[in-house]
Design a protein around this motif. Structure first.
Motif, PDB file in Angstrom:
ATOM      1  N   LEU A  82       0.893  -1.340  -0.044  1.00 10.32           N
ATOM      2  CA  LEU A  82      -0.209   0.004  -0.047  1.00 10.32           C
ATOM      3  C   LEU A  82       0.711   1.293   0.009  1.00 10.32           C
ATOM      4  CD1 LEU A  82      -3.191  -0.475   2.186  1.00 10.32           C
ATOM      5  CD2 LEU A  82      -2.998   0.176  -0.470  1.00 10.32           C
ATOM      6  N   ALA A  83       2.073   1.425   0.629  1.00 16.37           N
ATOM      7  CA  ALA A  83       2.788   2.487   0.512  1.00 16.37           C
ATOM      8  C   ALA A  83       3.014   3.027  -0.978  1.00 16.37           C
ATOM      9  CB  ALA A  83       3.822   2.304   1.244  1.00 16.37           C
ATOM     10  N   HIS A  84       3.080   2.223  -1.848  1.00 17.13           N
ATOM     11  CA  HIS A  84       3.291   2.317  -3.160  1.00 17.13           C
ATOM     12  C   HIS A  84       2.037   2.517  -4.378  1.00 17.13           C
ATOM     13  CE1 HIS A  84       6.759   0.441  -1.520  1.00 17.13           C
ATOM     14  NE2 HIS A  84       7.441   1.368  -2.281  1.00 17.13           N
ATOM     15  N   GLY A  85       0.908   2.486  -3.398  1.00 18.75           N
ATOM     16  CA  GLY A  85      -0.254   2.347  -4.373  1.00 18.75           C
ATOM     17  C   GLY A  85      -0.986   3.709  -4.330  1.00 18.75           C
ATOM     18  N   GLY A  86      -2.087   3.666  -5.075  1.00 21.89           N
ATOM     19  CA  GLY A  86      -2.780   4.893  -5.280  1.00 21.89           C
ATOM     20  C   GLY A  86      -3.968   4.961  -4.040  1.00 21.89           C
ATOM     21  N   ALA A  87      -4.727   5.997  -4.306  1.00 21.55           N
ATOM     22  CA  ALA A  87      -5.720   6.370  -3.017  1.00 21.55           C
ATOM     23  C   ALA A  87      -6.714   5.239  -2.932  1.00 21.55           C
ATOM     24  CB  ALA A  87      -6.202   7.838  -3.316  1.00 21.55           C
ATOM     25  N   LEU A  88      -7.239   4.562  -3.968  1.00 25.50           N
ATOM     26  CA  LEU A  88      -8.393   3.783  -3.889  1.00 25.50           C
ATOM     27  C   LEU A  88      -7.728   2.061  -3.962  1.00 25.50           C
ATOM     28  CD1 LEU A  88     -10.563   5.272  -6.591  1.00 25.50           C
ATOM     29  CD2 LEU A  88     -10.733   5.138  -3.877  1.00 25.50           C
ATOM     30  N   GLN A  89      -6.403   1.742  -3.961  1.00 22.79           N
ATOM     31  CA  GLN A  89      -5.913   0.467  -3.683  1.00 22.79           C
ATOM     32  C   GLN A  89      -6.443  -0.140  -2.464  1.00 22.79           C
ATOM     33  OE1 GLN A  89      -1.696   0.144  -4.306  1.00 22.79           O
ATOM     34  NE2 GLN A  89      -1.709  -1.939  -4.037  1.00 22.79           N
ATOM     35  N   GLY A  90      -7.159  -1.215  -2.527  1.00 28.26           N
ATOM     36  CA  GLY A  90      -7.495  -2.161  -1.471  1.00 28.26           C
ATOM     37  C   GLY A  90      -8.942  -1.660  -1.119  1.00 28.26           C
ATOM     38  N   VAL A  91      -9.676  -0.793  -1.603  1.00 25.41           N
ATOM     39  CA  VAL A  91     -10.928  -0.553  -1.692  1.00 25.41           C
ATOM     40  C   VAL A  91     -11.821  -1.689  -2.380  1.00 25.41           C
ATOM     41  CG1 VAL A  91     -12.706   1.094  -1.933  1.00 25.41           C
ATOM     42  CG2 VAL A  91     -10.607   1.891  -1.426  1.00 25.41           C
ATOM     43  N   ALA A  92     -12.742  -2.117  -1.661  1.00 22.08           N
ATOM     44  CA  ALA A  92     -13.656  -3.381  -2.240  1.00 22.08           C
ATOM     45  C   ALA A  92     -14.726  -2.686  -3.083  1.00 22.08           C
ATOM     46  CB  ALA A  92     -14.205  -4.029  -0.895  1.00 22.08           C
ATOM     47  N   LEU A  93     -14.950  -3.467  -4.139  1.00 19.55           N
ATOM     48  CA  LEU A  93     -15.968  -3.092  -4.950  1.00 19.55           C
ATOM     49  C   LEU A  93     -16.943  -4.193  -5.400  1.00 19.55           C
ATOM     50  CD1 LEU A  93     -15.534  -3.025  -8.768  1.00 19.55           C
ATOM     51  CD2 LEU A  93     -13.452  -2.734  -7.540  1.00 19.55           C
ATOM     52  N   GLY A  94     -18.158  -3.728  -5.806  1.00 23.03           N
ATOM     53  CA  GLY A  94     -18.984  -4.881  -6.243  1.00 23.03           C
ATOM     54  C   GLY A  94     -19.027  -4.637  -7.827  1.00 23.03           C
ATOM     55  N   VAL A  95     -19.403  -5.753  -8.618  1.00 22.55           N
ATOM     56  CA  VAL A  95     -19.241  -5.989  -9.925  1.00 22.55           C
ATOM     57  C   VAL A  95     -20.421  -6.384 -10.444  1.00 22.55           C
ATOM     58  CG1 VAL A  95     -18.349  -6.795 -12.300  1.00 22.55           C
ATOM     59  CG2 VAL A  95     -16.751  -6.047 -10.042  1.00 22.55           C
ATOM     60  N   LYS A  96     -21.390  -5.740 -11.246  1.00 23.81           N
ATOM     61  CA  LYS A  96     -22.713  -6.311 -11.531  1.00 23.81           C
ATOM     62  C   LYS A  96     -22.415  -7.754 -12.464  1.00 23.81           C
ATOM     63  CE  LYS A  96     -27.056  -4.879 -13.528  1.00 23.81           C
ATOM     64  NZ  LYS A  96     -27.865  -5.502 -12.328  1.00 23.81           N
ATOM     65  N   ASP A  97     -23.347  -8.578 -12.492  1.00 27.84           N
ATOM     66  CA  ASP A  97     -22.971  -9.890 -12.914  1.00 27.84           C
ATOM     67  C   ASP A  97     -23.345  -9.949 -14.416  1.00 27.84           C
ATOM     68  OD1 ASP A  97     -25.654 -10.398 -12.754  1.00 27.84           O
ATOM     69  OD2 ASP A  97     -25.645 -12.408 -12.127  1.00 27.84           O
ATOM     70  N   ILE A  98     -23.435  -8.989 -15.138  1.00 27.10           N
ATOM     71  CA  ILE A  98     -23.708  -8.688 -16.365  1.00 27.10           C
ATOM     72  C   ILE A  98     -22.140  -8.725 -17.105  1.00 27.10           C
ATOM     73  CG2 ILE A  98     -25.803  -7.999 -16.381  1.00 27.10           C
ATOM     74  CD1 ILE A  98     -24.484  -5.204 -17.215  1.00 27.10           C
ATOM     75  N   PHE A  99     -21.024  -8.725 -16.491  1.00 25.03           N
ATOM     76  CA  PHE A  99     -19.818  -8.542 -16.815  1.00 25.03           C
ATOM     77  C   PHE A  99     -18.997 -10.151 -16.733  1.00 25.03           C
ATOM     78  CE2 PHE A  99     -20.760  -4.381 -15.541  1.00 25.03           C
ATOM     79  CZ  PHE A  99     -20.783  -3.774 -17.022  1.00 25.03           C
ATOM     80  N   ASP A 100     -18.489 -10.795 -17.674  1.00 19.57           N
ATOM     81  CA  ASP A 100     -17.690 -12.009 -17.374  1.00 19.57           C
ATOM     82  C   ASP A 100     -16.123 -11.635 -16.545  1.00 19.57           C
ATOM     83  OD1 ASP A 100     -19.302 -13.474 -18.951  1.00 19.57           O
ATOM     84  OD2 ASP A 100     -18.083 -13.430 -20.848  1.00 19.57           O
ATOM     85  N   THR A 101     -16.260 -12.593 -15.464  1.00 18.34           N
ATOM     86  CA  THR A 101     -14.956 -12.282 -14.639  1.00 18.34           C
ATOM     87  C   THR A 101     -14.147 -13.727 -14.689  1.00 18.34           C
ATOM     88  OG1 THR A 101     -16.111 -12.921 -12.708  1.00 18.34           O
ATOM     89  CG2 THR A 101     -16.178 -10.575 -13.319  1.00 18.34           C
ATOM     90  N   ALA A 102     -12.915 -13.534 -14.437  1.00 17.84           N
ATOM     91  CA  ALA A 102     -12.146 -14.699 -14.267  1.00 17.84           C
ATOM     92  C   ALA A 102     -12.502 -15.488 -13.157  1.00 17.84           C
ATOM     93  CB  ALA A 102     -10.629 -14.272 -14.216  1.00 17.84           C
ATOM     94  N   THR A 103     -12.966 -15.076 -11.911  1.00 19.46           N
ATOM     95  CA  THR A 103     -13.184 -16.117 -10.745  1.00 19.46           C
ATOM     96  C   THR A 103     -14.454 -16.050 -10.295  1.00 19.46           C
ATOM     97  OG1 THR A 103     -12.620 -14.314  -9.378  1.00 19.46           O
ATOM     98  CG2 THR A 103     -10.768 -15.442 -10.138  1.00 19.46           C
ATOM     99  N   LEU A 104     -15.408 -15.431 -10.789  1.00 17.49           N
ATOM    100  CA  LEU A 104     -16.811 -15.434 -10.280  1.00 17.49           C
ATOM    101  C   LEU A 104     -17.857 -15.867 -11.335  1.00 17.49           C
ATOM    102  CD1 LEU A 104     -16.804 -12.263  -8.021  1.00 17.49           C
ATOM    103  CD2 LEU A 104     -16.505 -14.746  -7.324  1.00 17.49           C
ATOM    104  N   PRO A 105     -18.975 -16.561 -10.899  1.00 19.27           N
ATOM    105  CA  PRO A 105     -20.077 -17.084 -12.125  1.00 19.27           C
ATOM    106  C   PRO A 105     -20.637 -15.733 -12.434  1.00 19.27           C
ATOM    107  CG  PRO A 105     -20.576 -17.360  -9.790  1.00 19.27           C
ATOM    108  CD  PRO A 105     -19.224 -17.167  -9.648  1.00 19.27           C
TER     109      PRO A 105
END
Length: 80
Positions: free
Chosen positions: A41-64
């Motif tokens: 984190l010391a080298h990351g941006g302001a939003l690095q590490g913030v959780a987010l939700g992704v609508k399930d209309i987008f294909d993702t690598a790890t989620l149905p």
């Protein structure tokens, strides 16, 4: 707050409320990724590490991805 603490807070909020709301099709527990982020984190941006939700209309690598349709319930995209 560390990325790990933020993730734990988000997962607790989802567990407490999503039974009624049913907003999430799947939840990815990114505990390992959060630990890695805390180290970097010391080298990351302001939003690095913030959780987010992704609508399930987008294909993702790890989620149905169900595309909000019972026809695709549990569908795992082939392309990663």
């Amino acid at each position: 707050m560390s990325a790990r603490q933020g993730l734990e807070q988000v997962l607790a909020a989802i567990a407490a409320r999503d039974g009624e709301l049913r907003s999430f099709v799947a939840v990815h527990d990114a505990a390992g990724a959060a630990r890695e982020l805390d180290r970097a984190l010391a080298h990351g941006g302001a939003l690095q590490g913030v959780a987010l939700g992704v609508k399930d209309i987008f294909d993702t690598a790890t989620l149905p991805t169900s595309y909000r349709s019972p026809l695709y319930r549990g569908h795992q995209p082939r392309n990663r």
